[in-house]
Design a protein around this motif. Structure first.
Motif, short mmCIF file in Angstrom:
data_model
loop_
_atom_site.label_atom_id
_atom_site.label_comp_id
_atom_site.label_asym_id
_atom_site.label_seq_id
_atom_site.Cartn_x
_atom_site.Cartn_y
_atom_site.Cartn_z
N TRP A 189 -12.75 16.56 50.33
CA TRP A 189 -11.78 17.43 50.26
C TRP A 189 -10.72 17.69 51.32
O TRP A 189 -9.48 17.70 51.10
CB TRP A 189 -12.10 18.86 49.40
N ARG B 193 -2.60 14.43 51.76
CA ARG B 193 -1.67 15.42 50.99
C ARG B 193 -0.39 15.05 51.30
O ARG B 193 0.13 15.18 52.51
CB ARG B 193 -1.96 16.94 51.52
N ARG C 2 -6.87 17.04 58.98
CA ARG C 2 -6.24 16.97 57.81
C ARG C 2 -5.35 15.68 57.91
O ARG C 2 -5.13 15.22 59.06
CB ARG C 2 -5.57 18.19 57.35
N ARG D 78 -1.94 13.97 56.30
CA ARG D 78 -0.74 14.37 55.61
C ARG D 78 0.29 12.87 55.56
O ARG D 78 0.05 12.33 56.45
CB ARG D 78 0.18 15.44 56.24
N THR E 195 -8.52 7.90 55.54
CA THR E 195 -8.52 9.07 54.61
C THR E 195 -10.13 9.61 54.60
O THR E 195 -10.10 10.87 54.12
CB THR E 195 -8.06 8.75 53.28
N ASN F 225 -3.75 20.71 40.16
CA ASN F 225 -2.77 20.45 41.07
C ASN F 225 -1.38 21.08 40.97
O ASN F 225 -0.73 21.90 41.80
CB ASN F 225 -2.76 19.15 41.36
N ASP G 295 -1.18 21.43 46.23
CA ASP G 295 -2.05 20.45 47.17
C ASP G 295 -2.91 21.12 48.12
O ASP G 295 -3.75 20.52 48.57
CB ASP G 295 -1.08 19.69 48.14
N TRP G 296 -2.76 22.59 48.50
CA TRP G 296 -3.77 22.92 49.66
C TRP G 296 -5.09 23.00 48.98
O TRP G 296 -6.04 22.67 49.60
CB TRP G 296 -3.24 24.28 50.08
N PRO H 270 -5.49 18.62 46.11
CA PRO H 270 -4.82 17.62 46.80
C PRO H 270 -4.45 16.67 45.81
O PRO H 270 -5.66 16.12 45.10
CB PRO H 270 -5.53 16.89 47.79
N SER H 271 -3.09 16.12 45.75
CA SER H 271 -2.63 15.07 44.46
C SER H 271 -3.01 13.62 45.38
O SER H 271 -2.83 12.64 44.65
CB SER H 271 -1.35 15.15 44.11
N TYR I 83 4.79 14.20 45.33
CA TYR I 83 5.09 15.27 44.43
C TYR I 83 6.64 15.49 44.05
O TYR I 83 7.41 14.71 44.73
CB TYR I 83 4.81 16.71 45.16
#
Length: 261
Positions: free
Chosen positions: A36, A41, A99, A101, A148, A246, A251-252, A255-256, A261
């Motif tokens: 997760w 994201r 994270r 992105r 990822t 979502n 997304d925080w 996450p999609s 988005y």
């Protein structure tokens, strides 16, 4: 002297399965949390530019598509960024806290090309502009694969899968479902949820599991086809639930992944 000859409520064999169940649940929880946390994201082009300008990235990678053909057997494997030609348009970066992105550089407001990089090498002006920012910020050398999921996370999923397969094939027979029932359910249910259901419900993990008896007095167990059907339905329901959450939470929290988005 009186000697207690009653059977132990927790014999060594049963204690071993209890310990193994706790270990497997702990591995699943840790791997789920890590998955997760590091899930890709989506971000806007402006957010990507800000991250580059402020040097809030430890690594970055260019690509043109996501490979999302992931096996459920390795439950915590993630999407892989692929590239087949020019640089871009997808730009992915990892932050200092681990994270991940990403942004599509074809979606931008305004870009000024100054010749700092070879424009023809990139997929469009958005990618060129971001490449210029990397050079200007002095972080162009931080290029590299942005996974990822880390190697240990994919490995944890593989270890869990192998242990589960070993217990299904060679372990004590379950009583609520057949071996095929649990095989198909753990294989097809997403995120290892079939594993959790098995650990909490049936033998050798659950001490309270008792075989169900039919009207004829014979033991009844869930069959393999039912496990496959439940696993497929669980995949559909969980996908729909993730989409709704979502949209509701952002997304925080949910996450999609690789869906813009």
């Amino acid at each position: 002297m009186a000697v207690d000859t009653s059977p132990s409520l927790n014999p060594p064999g049963r204690r071993w399965w209890s310990v193994l169940r706790a270990v497997l649940l702990a591995m699943w929880l840790l791997a789920s949390a890590a998955s997760w946390w590091s899930a890709p994201r989506p971000a806007s082009y402006a957010e990507a530019k800000a991250a580059v300008a402020e040097k809030r990235l430890t690594a970055y990678q260019w690509g043109d598509s996501w490979d999302t053909q992931v096996s459920h057997l390795i439950w915590f494997d993630g999407a892989e960024l692929t590239s087949t030609g020019t640089i871009g348009p997808l730009f992915v970066w990892r932050t200092g806290d681990g994270r991940v992105r990403w942004t599509d550089t074809e979606k931008f407001d305004e870009v000024t090309v100054n010749g700092a990089v070879a424009e023809n090498d990139y997929s469009g002006p958005g990618a060129t502009g971001l490449a210029q920012d990397l050079v200007a910020a002095g972080v162009a050398d931080r290029t590299g694969a942005v996974d990822t999921t880390g190697p240990w996370l994919a490995g944890a999923g593989l270890v869990l899968a192998l242990l589960v397969l070993g217990v299904i094939v060679a372990g004590p027979a379950p009583v609520l479902g057949t071996r095929w029932f649990w095989f198909w359910l753990t294989l097809t249910a997403p995120y290892g949820l079939g594993l959790v259901f098995w650990l909490l419900r049936d033998r050798p993990w659950s001490r309270t599991a008792r075989p169900a008896l039919g009207a004829d007095g014979r033991q009844r167990r869930d069959r393999g086809f039912l496990g496959l059907l439940i696993g497929i339905l669980a995949s559909l329901l969980v996908s729909a639930l993730v989409l709704v959450l979502n949209m509701a939470l952002g997304d925080w929290w949910v996450p999609s992944g690789t869906s813009p988005y």
